[in-house]
Design an enzyme around this catalytic site. Structure first.
Site, PDB file in Angstrom:
ATOM      1  N   THR A 292       0.702  -1.174   0.050  1.00 32.91           N
ATOM      2  CA  THR A 292       0.002  -0.071   0.040  1.00 32.91           C
ATOM      3  C   THR A 292       0.890   1.265   0.076  1.00 32.91           C
ATOM      4  O   THR A 292       1.977   1.311   0.407  1.00 32.91           O
ATOM      5  CB  THR A 292      -0.912   0.098   1.263  1.00 32.91           C
ATOM      6  OG1 THR A 292      -0.147   0.147   2.618  1.00 32.91           O
ATOM      7  CG2 THR A 292      -1.804  -1.200   1.402  1.00 32.91           C
ATOM      8  N   ASP A 293       0.172   2.240  -0.393  1.00 31.98           N
ATOM      9  CA  ASP A 293       0.857   3.633  -0.026  1.00 31.98           C
ATOM     10  C   ASP A 293       0.670   4.336   1.058  1.00 31.98           C
ATOM     11  O   ASP A 293       0.091   3.489   1.984  1.00 31.98           O
ATOM     12  CB  ASP A 293       0.289   4.638  -1.393  1.00 31.98           C
ATOM     13  CG  ASP A 293      -1.179   4.881  -1.392  1.00 31.98           C
ATOM     14  OD1 ASP A 293      -1.888   4.562  -0.244  1.00 31.98           O
ATOM     15  OD2 ASP A 293      -1.795   5.352  -2.138  1.00 31.98           O
ATOM     16  N   ALA A 294       0.807   5.395   1.352  1.00 29.18           N
ATOM     17  CA  ALA A 294       0.638   6.062   2.684  1.00 29.18           C
ATOM     18  C   ALA A 294      -0.650   6.213   3.091  1.00 29.18           C
ATOM     19  O   ALA A 294      -1.031   6.121   4.576  1.00 29.18           O
ATOM     20  CB  ALA A 294       1.279   7.497   2.667  1.00 29.18           C
TER      21      ALA A 294
ATOM     22  N   ILE B 127      -3.824   2.281   0.508  1.00 30.17           N
ATOM     23  CA  ILE B 127      -4.487   1.883  -0.627  1.00 30.17           C
ATOM     24  C   ILE B 127      -3.452   1.428  -1.309  1.00 30.17           C
ATOM     25  O   ILE B 127      -2.298   1.543  -1.423  1.00 30.17           O
ATOM     26  CB  ILE B 127      -4.952   3.441  -1.494  1.00 30.17           C
ATOM     27  CG1 ILE B 127      -5.927   3.951  -0.830  1.00 30.17           C
ATOM     28  CG2 ILE B 127      -5.478   2.885  -2.962  1.00 30.17           C
ATOM     29  CD1 ILE B 127      -7.185   3.552  -0.715  1.00 30.17           C
TER      30      ILE B 127
END
Length: 152
Positions: A32-34, A37
């Site tokens: 995931t990103d920050a 997601i």
């Protein structure tokens, strides 16, 4: 230390149902990103796992074929990927990667793949894989592998 049993290892490769390979994949923090997601490129990894595990479940030894010890050993390479990102996946969700064979070409194979969270479609992809021989040149699909795929 407990050894992996072949039965358990095959269960990690998903299942075949009604001509479709289904592989569960959990979203980990690293995917995931920050914002929690799934980063778009990681869906390509999930799709690759689906294709590889479909072959594994069919009994195709991709590692063995890369040694090119048999005359009809081949390798599969992605030639084209069309991916539609429809809805995001999030940290800790369990996704289902579904893979089906669409069409056999002379030296290629087209697969339709979809990634779901429950009944919600997240990603839809069409993958065209080329089939290469030991020289790196296109070759026809080995009949034994084609038969396995046709009889999913």
């Amino acid at each position: 230390m407990t050894e992996f049993s072949p039965h358990f290892e095959n269960s990690l490769a998903g299942v075949l149902e009604d001509g479709i390979h289904i592989l569960p994949v959990r979203v980990y923090y690293e995917d995931t990103d920050a914002g929690g997601i799934v980063y778009y490129a990681n869906y390509l990894k999930y799709l690759e796992r689906g294709r590889s595990d479909m072959l594994r479940l069919l009994g195709v030894d991709q590692m063995g074929m890369l040694a090119f010890e048999q005359d009809d050993d081949v390798q599969f390479v992605v030639r084209r990927a069309e991916v539609d990102y429809i809805s995001p996946a999030r940290l800790d969700e369990v996704l289902l990667v579904k893979t089906g064979i669409e069409k056999f070409g002379g030296a290629s194979l087209i697969m339709a793949q979809k990634i779901y969270r429950g009944d919600v479609l997240l990603v839809s992809a069409v993958i065209k894989a080329g089939i290469l021989g030991q020289t790196g040149r296109p070759v026809r699909m080995p009949e034994k592998i084609k038969c396995l795929m046709e009889n999913i």
